[in-house]
Design a protein around this motif. Structure first.
Motif, PDB file in Angstrom:
ATOM      1  N   GLU A 124      38.537  17.096 106.277  1.00 14.85           N
ATOM      2  CA  GLU A 124      38.269  15.737 106.734  1.00 14.85           C
ATOM      3  C   GLU A 124      38.404  14.712 105.614  1.00 14.85           C
ATOM      4  O   GLU A 124      38.194  13.522 105.824  1.00 14.85           O
ATOM      5  N   LEU A 125      38.754  15.173 104.419  1.00 16.43           N
ATOM      6  CA  LEU A 125      38.847  14.276 103.269  1.00 16.43           C
ATOM      7  C   LEU A 125      40.148  13.481 103.226  1.00 16.43           C
ATOM      8  O   LEU A 125      40.235  12.477 102.516  1.00 16.43           O
ATOM      9  N   ALA A 126      41.131  13.917 103.966  1.00 12.98           N
ATOM     10  CA  ALA A 126      42.473  13.339 103.841  1.00 12.98           C
ATOM     11  C   ALA A 126      42.471  11.830 103.993  1.00 12.98           C
ATOM     12  O   ALA A 126      42.011  11.286 104.999  1.00 12.98           O
ATOM     13  N   GLY A 127      42.990  11.144 102.955  1.00 11.97           N
ATOM     14  CA  GLY A 127      43.175   9.710 103.022  1.00 11.97           C
ATOM     15  C   GLY A 127      41.937   8.881 102.816  1.00 11.97           C
ATOM     16  O   GLY A 127      42.016   7.649 102.758  1.00 11.97           O
ATOM     17  N   LYS A 128      40.763   9.506 102.692  1.00 13.22           N
ATOM     18  CA  LYS A 128      39.527   8.758 102.490  1.00 13.22           C
ATOM     19  C   LYS A 128      39.389   8.342 101.030  1.00 13.22           C
ATOM     20  O   LYS A 128      40.036   8.893 100.135  1.00 13.22           O
ATOM     21  N   SER A 129      38.508   7.384 100.779  1.00 10.90           N
ATOM     22  CA  SER A 129      38.248   6.908  99.425  1.00 10.90           C
ATOM     23  C   SER A 129      36.746   6.902  99.171  1.00 10.90           C
ATOM     24  O   SER A 129      35.952   6.754 100.107  1.00 10.90           O
ATOM     25  N   GLY A 130      36.376   7.094  97.914  1.00  9.24           N
ATOM     26  CA  GLY A 130      34.961   7.097  97.564  1.00  9.24           C
ATOM     27  C   GLY A 130      34.693   8.045  96.420  1.00  9.24           C
ATOM     28  O   GLY A 130      35.607   8.548  95.760  1.00  9.24           O
ATOM     29  N   ASN A 131      33.421   8.297  96.174  1.00  9.50           N
ATOM     30  CA  ASN A 131      33.005   9.198  95.097  1.00  9.50           C
ATOM     31  C   ASN A 131      32.974  10.631  95.617  1.00  9.50           C
ATOM     32  O   ASN A 131      32.143  10.974  96.465  1.00  9.50           O
ATOM     33  N   LEU A 132      33.894  11.429  95.130  1.00  5.89           N
ATOM     34  CA  LEU A 132      34.038  12.816  95.573  1.00  5.89           C
ATOM     35  C   LEU A 132      33.300  13.752  94.628  1.00  5.89           C
ATOM     36  O   LEU A 132      33.370  13.600  93.410  1.00  5.89           O
ATOM     37  N   LYS A 133      32.607  14.714  95.210  1.00  7.12           N
ATOM     38  CA  LYS A 133      31.974  15.771  94.414  1.00  7.12           C
ATOM     39  C   LYS A 133      32.324  17.114  95.040  1.00  7.12           C
ATOM     40  O   LYS A 133      32.268  17.269  96.259  1.00  7.12           O
ATOM     41  N   ILE A 134      32.717  18.064  94.198  1.00 11.95           N
ATOM     42  CA  ILE A 134      33.022  19.417  94.661  1.00 11.95           C
ATOM     43  C   ILE A 134      32.086  20.378  93.949  1.00 11.95           C
ATOM     44  O   ILE A 134      32.055  20.426  92.709  1.00 11.95           O
ATOM     45  N   ASN A 135      31.297  21.131  94.710  1.00 12.75           N
ATOM     46  CA  ASN A 135      30.423  22.164  94.160  1.00 12.75           C
ATOM     47  C   ASN A 135      31.024  23.535  94.448  1.00 12.75           C
ATOM     48  O   ASN A 135      31.413  23.814  95.582  1.00 12.75           O
ATOM     49  N   ILE A 136      31.093  24.371  93.434  1.00 12.41           N
ATOM     50  CA  ILE A 136      31.679  25.709  93.565  1.00 12.41           C
ATOM     51  C   ILE A 136      30.665  26.744  93.105  1.00 12.41           C
ATOM     52  O   ILE A 136      30.058  26.595  92.034  1.00 12.41           O
ATOM     53  N   SER A 137      30.459  27.770  93.898  1.00  8.87           N
ATOM     54  CA  SER A 137      29.594  28.876  93.495  1.00  8.87           C
ATOM     55  C   SER A 137      30.357  30.184  93.604  1.00  8.87           C
ATOM     56  O   SER A 137      31.195  30.356  94.493  1.00  8.87           O
ATOM     57  N   ILE A 138      30.081  31.108  92.676  1.00 14.18           N
ATOM     58  CA  ILE A 138      30.744  32.406  92.642  1.00 14.18           C
ATOM     59  C   ILE A 138      29.685  33.497  92.627  1.00 14.18           C
ATOM     60  O   ILE A 138      28.766  33.473  91.800  1.00 14.18           O
ATOM     61  N   GLU A 139      29.786  34.430  93.554  1.00 13.08           N
ATOM     62  CA  GLU A 139      28.959  35.635  93.553  1.00 13.08           C
ATOM     63  C   GLU A 139      29.869  36.806  93.217  1.00 13.08           C
ATOM     64  O   GLU A 139      30.798  37.115  93.959  1.00 13.08           O
ATOM     65  N   ASN A 140      29.606  37.430  92.090  1.00 12.14           N
ATOM     66  CA  ASN A 140      30.484  38.473  91.569  1.00 12.14           C
ATOM     67  C   ASN A 140      29.836  39.828  91.766  1.00 12.14           C
ATOM     68  O   ASN A 140      28.793  40.121  91.167  1.00 12.14           O
ATOM     69  N   GLU A 141      30.440  40.668  92.590  1.00 14.10           N
ATOM     70  CA  GLU A 141      29.905  42.007  92.839  1.00 14.10           C
ATOM     71  C   GLU A 141      30.553  43.061  91.949  1.00 14.10           C
ATOM     72  O   GLU A 141      30.188  44.225  91.996  1.00 14.10           O
ATOM     73  N   SER A 142      31.527  42.675  91.143  1.00 12.03           N
ATOM     74  CA  SER A 142      32.229  43.614  90.278  1.00 12.03           C
ATOM     75  C   SER A 142      32.342  43.022  88.882  1.00 12.03           C
ATOM     76  O   SER A 142      31.927  41.888  88.630  1.00 12.03           O
ATOM     77  N   ASN A 143      32.918  43.794  87.991  1.00 16.80           N
ATOM     78  CA  ASN A 143      33.054  43.383  86.598  1.00 16.80           C
ATOM     79  C   ASN A 143      34.302  42.522  86.429  1.00 16.80           C
ATOM     80  O   ASN A 143      35.265  42.907  85.784  1.00 16.80           O
ATOM     81  N   LEU A 144      34.280  41.331  87.046  1.00 16.93           N
ATOM     82  CA  LEU A 144      35.446  40.463  87.055  1.00 16.93           C
ATOM     83  C   LEU A 144      35.188  39.184  86.259  1.00 16.93           C
ATOM     84  O   LEU A 144      34.126  38.595  86.349  1.00 16.93           O
ATOM     85  N   THR A 145      36.182  38.790  85.478  1.00 16.70           N
ATOM     86  CA  THR A 145      36.187  37.482  84.834  1.00 16.70           C
ATOM     87  C   THR A 145      37.074  36.567  85.663  1.00 16.70           C
ATOM     88  O   THR A 145      38.215  36.912  85.966  1.00 16.70           O
TER      89      THR A 145
END
Length: 233
Positions: A124-145
């Protein structure tokens, strides 16, 4: 004409075998995952490379593969959960093939988007304007970098702020890089002022991390970030 939001989130899992033995057949496996805007998997494909040498007639690969497609001129023998690859020409060229799989991933990625402080769906972000924030979370179940690369068009975004990440700029593209070591879960975020928002493809890569991480974590993390910046350059 309003531009469409172009977010293609690609997760790449690189799982390689390595051996110092002689006359062995080895396999490298790279898994490509198309994710939706929120980080949920949509399609999982695997590309395998078989290489090395020995006197066996076949290399047997075990896995619940679907839609197996050889990328070289060779035909496998498929027997339920076994794929047998003839090795007569392996000294001339390696064997490459791709297939689709349906498996639970060893990593979970969640992405949330906010515009002017209110949560919004990515599509729904397409073409909109304003202050954007993206939060990313990672749950790692293995020995991955894991490394996340988010390119931002500087004609669209300004006042960019990054938490727990690094940046590099080439021309009018700023690439935000987040690196997650296989210790607990990861939390990352970026903020930017956007005008007529359009996002490019986000690339996420994960590799096996077999080295001890009890010491020198800060130096290791800095080294990963430096490599990411060099790669972008």
């Amino acid at each position: 004409m309003k531009k469409l939001l172009s977010i293609l989130i690609i997760l790449c899992l690189i799982l390689s075998t390595f051996s110092l033995g002689f006359a062995e057949i080895l396999k490298d496996e790279t898994i490509y995952v198309n994710l939706d805007h929120n980080g949920n998997e949509k399609e999982i494909r695997v590309v395998n490379r078989i290489y090395g040498e020995n006197q066996d007639q076949y290399y047997i690969d075990y896995g619940e593969y679907k839609n197996i497609k050889p990328l070289v001129n060779i035909k496998p023998i498929i027997e339920k959960d076994k794929v047998k690859w003839p090795l007569e020409n392996l000294e001339v060229e390696d064997i490459y093939y791709e297939a689709s799989i349906d498996k639970k991933l060893p990593i979970k990625i969640d992405m949330k988007y906010f515009l002017d402080g209110k949560e919004i769906l990515g599509d729904e972000l397409a073409g909109k304007s304003g202050n954007l924030k993206i939060n990313i979370s990672i749950e790692n179940e293995s020995n991955l970098t894991t490394q996340i690369q988010i390119p931002l068009n500087l004609d669209i975004f300004s006042n960019i702020k990054v938490e727990n990440g690094t940046i590099s700029v080439v021309g009018k593209t700023m690439t935000v890089v987040f690196t997650h070591l296989p210790i607990g879960n990861g939390r990352f975020s970026l903020e930017a002022k956007g005008k007529n928002i359009e996002l490019e493809s986000i690339f996420i890569s994960s590799t096996n991390s077999k080295m001890p991480l009890s010491e020198g974590l800060e130096d290791f993390s800095l080294g990963i970030d430096e490599m990411a910046e060099a790669f972008n350059e």
